[in-house]
Write a protein that holds these residues in place. Structure first.
Motif, PDB file in Angstrom:
ATOM      1  N   LEU A   1       0.830  -1.207   0.000  1.00 41.56           N
ATOM      2  CA  LEU A   1       0.000   0.000   0.000  1.00 41.56           C
ATOM      3  C   LEU A   1       0.865   1.257   0.000  1.00 41.56           C
ATOM      4  O   LEU A   1       0.577   2.223  -0.711  1.00 41.56           O
ATOM      5  N   MET A   2       1.910   1.221   0.793  1.00 42.92           N
ATOM      6  CA  MET A   2       2.808   2.377   0.874  1.00 42.92           C
ATOM      7  C   MET A   2       3.527   2.623  -0.449  1.00 42.92           C
ATOM      8  O   MET A   2       3.760   3.779  -0.837  1.00 42.92           O
ATOM      9  N   LEU A   3       3.897   1.539  -1.143  1.00 44.59           N
ATOM     10  CA  LEU A   3       4.501   1.688  -2.462  1.00 44.59           C
ATOM     11  C   LEU A   3       3.502   2.298  -3.431  1.00 44.59           C
ATOM     12  O   LEU A   3       3.812   3.238  -4.173  1.00 44.59           O
ATOM     13  N   ASN A   4       2.291   1.756  -3.428  1.00 41.45           N
ATOM     14  CA  ASN A   4       1.251   2.192  -4.361  1.00 41.45           C
ATOM     15  C   ASN A   4       0.901   3.658  -4.169  1.00 41.45           C
ATOM     16  O   ASN A   4       0.697   4.401  -5.139  1.00 41.45           O
ATOM     17  N   GLN A   5       0.811   4.107  -2.929  1.00 41.19           N
ATOM     18  CA  GLN A   5       0.441   5.503  -2.709  1.00 41.19           C
ATOM     19  C   GLN A   5       1.548   6.457  -3.155  1.00 41.19           C
ATOM     20  O   GLN A   5       1.294   7.641  -3.404  1.00 41.19           O
ATOM     21  N   GLN A   6       2.771   5.924  -3.301  1.00 39.31           N
ATOM     22  CA  GLN A   6       3.872   6.738  -3.822  1.00 39.31           C
ATOM     23  C   GLN A   6       4.002   6.626  -5.342  1.00 39.31           C
ATOM     24  O   GLN A   6       4.913   7.196  -5.935  1.00 39.31           O
TER      25      GLN A   6
ATOM     26  N   GLN B   1      12.495   2.191  -0.097  1.00 45.38           N
ATOM     27  CA  GLN B   1      13.210   2.477   1.142  1.00 45.38           C
ATOM     28  C   GLN B   1      12.373   3.362   2.062  1.00 45.38           C
ATOM     29  O   GLN B   1      12.362   3.163   3.288  1.00 45.38           O
ATOM     30  N   THR B   2      11.648   4.308   1.466  1.00 48.28           N
ATOM     31  CA  THR B   2      10.775   5.186   2.259  1.00 48.28           C
ATOM     32  C   THR B   2       9.691   4.377   2.966  1.00 48.28           C
ATOM     33  O   THR B   2       9.409   4.581   4.150  1.00 48.28           O
TER      34      THR B   2
ATOM     35  N   ALA C   1      19.445  -4.664   2.816  1.00 48.62           N
ATOM     36  CA  ALA C   1      18.468  -5.746   2.660  1.00 48.62           C
ATOM     37  C   ALA C   1      17.692  -5.618   1.357  1.00 48.62           C
ATOM     38  O   ALA C   1      17.452  -6.612   0.665  1.00 48.62           O
ATOM     39  N   LEU C   2      17.310  -4.391   1.018  1.00 43.57           N
ATOM     40  CA  LEU C   2      16.525  -4.183  -0.204  1.00 43.57           C
ATOM     41  C   LEU C   2      17.369  -4.373  -1.463  1.00 43.57           C
ATOM     42  O   LEU C   2      16.890  -4.916  -2.460  1.00 43.57           O
ATOM     43  N   LYS C   3      18.626  -3.949  -1.410  1.00 43.20           N
ATOM     44  CA  LYS C   3      19.504  -4.170  -2.569  1.00 43.20           C
ATOM     45  C   LYS C   3      19.757  -5.660  -2.780  1.00 43.20           C
ATOM     46  O   LYS C   3      19.800  -6.138  -3.911  1.00 43.20           O
ATOM     47  N   ALA C   4      19.906  -6.393  -1.682  1.00 43.96           N
ATOM     48  CA  ALA C   4      20.124  -7.837  -1.778  1.00 43.96           C
ATOM     49  C   ALA C   4      18.876  -8.521  -2.338  1.00 43.96           C
ATOM     50  O   ALA C   4      18.969  -9.438  -3.156  1.00 43.96           O
ATOM     51  N   ALA C   5      17.703  -8.042  -1.900  1.00 43.55           N
ATOM     52  CA  ALA C   5      16.443  -8.615  -2.392  1.00 43.55           C
ATOM     53  C   ALA C   5      16.271  -8.338  -3.884  1.00 43.55           C
ATOM     54  O   ALA C   5      15.831  -9.211  -4.643  1.00 43.55           O
ATOM     55  N   GLU C   6      16.625  -7.132  -4.297  1.00 44.45           N
ATOM     56  CA  GLU C   6      16.526  -6.778  -5.709  1.00 44.45           C
ATOM     57  C   GLU C   6      17.472  -7.635  -6.546  1.00 44.45           C
ATOM     58  O   GLU C   6      17.103  -8.088  -7.644  1.00 44.45           O
ATOM     59  N   LYS C   7      18.674  -7.884  -6.025  1.00 44.25           N
ATOM     60  CA  LYS C   7      19.638  -8.708  -6.739  1.00 44.25           C
ATOM     61  C   LYS C   7      19.140 -10.144  -6.857  1.00 44.25           C
ATOM     62  O   LYS C   7      19.253 -10.774  -7.920  1.00 44.25           O
ATOM     63  N   ARG C   8      18.564 -10.663  -5.771  1.00 41.75           N
ATOM     64  CA  ARG C   8      18.026 -12.025  -5.811  1.00 41.75           C
ATOM     65  C   ARG C   8      16.891 -12.133  -6.831  1.00 41.75           C
ATOM     66  O   ARG C   8      16.795 -13.123  -7.565  1.00 41.75           O
ATOM     67  N   LEU C   9      16.073 -11.095  -6.866  1.00 43.62           N
ATOM     68  CA  LEU C   9      14.968 -11.093  -7.812  1.00 43.62           C
ATOM     69  C   LEU C   9      15.477 -11.079  -9.256  1.00 43.62           C
ATOM     70  O   LEU C   9      14.982 -11.815 -10.115  1.00 43.62           O
ATOM     71  N   GLU C  10      16.496 -10.257  -9.509  1.00 44.14           N
ATOM     72  CA  GLU C  10      17.081 -10.199 -10.853  1.00 44.14           C
ATOM     73  C   GLU C  10      17.625 -11.564 -11.249  1.00 44.14           C
ATOM     74  O   GLU C  10      17.439 -11.998 -12.397  1.00 44.14           O
ATOM     75  N   ASN C  11      18.291 -12.230 -10.316  1.00 45.80           N
ATOM     76  CA  ASN C  11      18.860 -13.553 -10.600  1.00 45.80           C
ATOM     77  C   ASN C  11      17.762 -14.577 -10.904  1.00 45.80           C
ATOM     78  O   ASN C  11      17.887 -15.398 -11.820  1.00 45.80           O
ATOM     79  N   ARG C  12      16.688 -14.541 -10.125  1.00 41.84           N
ATOM     80  CA  ARG C  12      15.601 -15.481 -10.338  1.00 41.84           C
ATOM     81  C   ARG C  12      14.907 -15.247 -11.678  1.00 41.84           C
ATOM     82  O   ARG C  12      14.522 -16.199 -12.354  1.00 41.84           O
TER      83      ARG C  12
END
Length: 431
Positions: A208-213, A232-233, A415-426
């Motif tokens: 929800l917080m992402l969507n409102q931004q 991050q916000t 944590a978010l950069k690591a998650a983004e990297k994992r997502l890119e790999n997948r």
């Protein structure tokens, strides 16, 4: 007379021949599909079934012999079944399939010819009756492939008696910081928890917080955006909710809902569909609940976001496409049907229904508030989330990052950069 019968016979033979070639039924090939009764098969889940049955009865009054053969399938079971059928060339598919907004783009991407282009059936004449975000979620290359149905404009459900006891005016809560301050005050004066979150296995408030931004798991370029500024916000605010003692951790949906319904927590940040659940789960608390808009990140900022929603699709494998479209047009653009849906806990995105008494009159369960009007006004400001076809994988990585940050204390950017990297790999191995 013989000549007349011969001519009629030739016409019938011609129609049957054309039907055989096109894969359409005889009444659709002759252009009278909407006037004759037909039996249409539908796949849908729980709360949608009663609405379909009511719509069937009303529609059948002007369409003699019309029937719906409804197969109730949970939304969790729907997608494996739908995917298997599509991979098999459409074998076993019904005439109508309900698909959640989170999954539509994935199906349109992976099976681009599997669903009927509703724009070619005349949908564009109905388009302005629905908010832009709903049209965008079910479209591809400017064409509509899903008839918009329910949505989930978000808000904060709160216990009016707890707020009154703590001396909190919900109208004073404009930002997330205001929300946190109110939470600390309420807990101090009543001893009651303010908000619960499933920090380890779901991320609805983060979404929800992402969507409102105006952001989501993916950017406009469809590339992973879990490490974006907006992400991050959102995560910083979630961490602040926890660190300030406003949000407590709970495990699983059932525990979360039970806490809300039993009054163990004072608020629930959720979609409009939560209204029906609260009323169903806590009938004795009539008059003790209210709703106020989602807090913004800054004063005067956007307070609109959506969570949930679905659309009706017609597989191209259907031999009753015209009849299916005619029924869906009636279903989705008729105020009476949408009022029935609302009473069943589904929030309609048909804007013509927002002037009906159901939306303009006070709701006695919710402290005589016009809660549906609050949600209706919000739909105009909601931005479409870019779910893409990889929503499920991205959510998995987002939830992992949230758990690491909120329960293990991991650094947010890391944590978010690591998650983004994992997502890119997948995603790269998926391709």
């Amino acid at each position: 007379m013989k000549k007349a019968w011969s001519l009629l016979s030739l016409i019938l033979v011609f129609i049957l021949a054309m039907t055989g070639c096109s894969g359409q039924s005889a009444d659709e090939a002759s252009g009278v599909a909407s006037k004759k009764g037909k039996t249409l098969t539908v796949w849908a889940w729980n709360t949608n079934v009663p609405v379909l049955k009511q719509a069937e009865k009303i529609y059948a009054k002007d369409h003699k012999g019309f029937k719906l053969k409804i197969q109730e399938i949970s939304n969790n079971d729907m997608y494996p079944k739908l995917t298997t059928s599509l991979q098999g060339g459409g074998q076993g598919l019904p005439d109508i399939v309900l698909i959640e907004d989170t999954h539509i783009q994935g199906y349109l991407h992976n099976f681009p010819k599997a669903f009927v282009n509703l724009s070619k059936k005349g949908f564009d004449k109905e388009g302005e009756k629905f908010p832009s975000y709903k049209r965008e979620l079910a479209s591809r290359d400017g064409n509509m492939y899903g008839m918009p149905f329910d949505g989930g404009p978000a808000g904060v459900f709160y216990r009016t008696d707890y707020f009154k006891k703590a001396g909190i005016n919900p109208d004073s809560i404009e930002t997330w910081d205001d929300f946190i301050a109110a939470g600390k005050t309420l807990k101090q004066k009543t001893g009651i928890k303010f908000l619960s979150l499933d920090m380890n296995s779901d991320d609805p408030v983060y979404r929800l917080m992402l969507n409102q931004q105006g952001s989501f798991y993916f950017g406009d370029d469809n590339k992973p955006a879990l490490a974006s500024k907006e992400s991050q916000t959102a995560m910083k605010m979630l961490k602040k909710l926890k660190d300030e003692g406003v949000a407590s951790n709970v495990t699983g949906w059932d525990a979360w809902l039970s806490g809300v319904a039993s009054g163990k927590v004072a608020t629930a940040v959720s979609g409009s569909w939560m209204a029906g659940l609260i009323e169903q789960q806590a009938p004795k608390d009539k008059g003790k609940w209210g709703v106020f808009p989602l807090p913004a990140f800054e004063k005067g900022g956007n307070r609109a976001a959506n969570i949930g929603g679905s659309a009706w699709t017609i597989p191209t494998a259907s031999k009753n496409q015209d009849s299916a479209y005619d029924f869906l047009k009636f279903f989705s653009t008729t105020n009476k049907i949408q009022e029935i849906a609302t009473k069943g806990g589904l929030f309609p995105t048909l804007n013509t229904v927002y002037t009906s008494p159901l939306f303009t009159e006070a709701d006695d369960y919710f402290n005589n508030q016009k809660i549906w009007q609050i949600f209706a006004n919000e739909t105009k400001e909601i931005k479409a989330a870019n779910y893409t076809g990889n929503y499920a994988i991205a959510k998995d990585e987002a939830v992992k990052a949230q758990s690491e940050i909120l329960t293990s204390g991991k650094n947010i950017p890391t944590a978010l950069k690591a998650a983004e990297k994992r997502l890119e790999n997948r995603l790269s191995t998926k391709e």
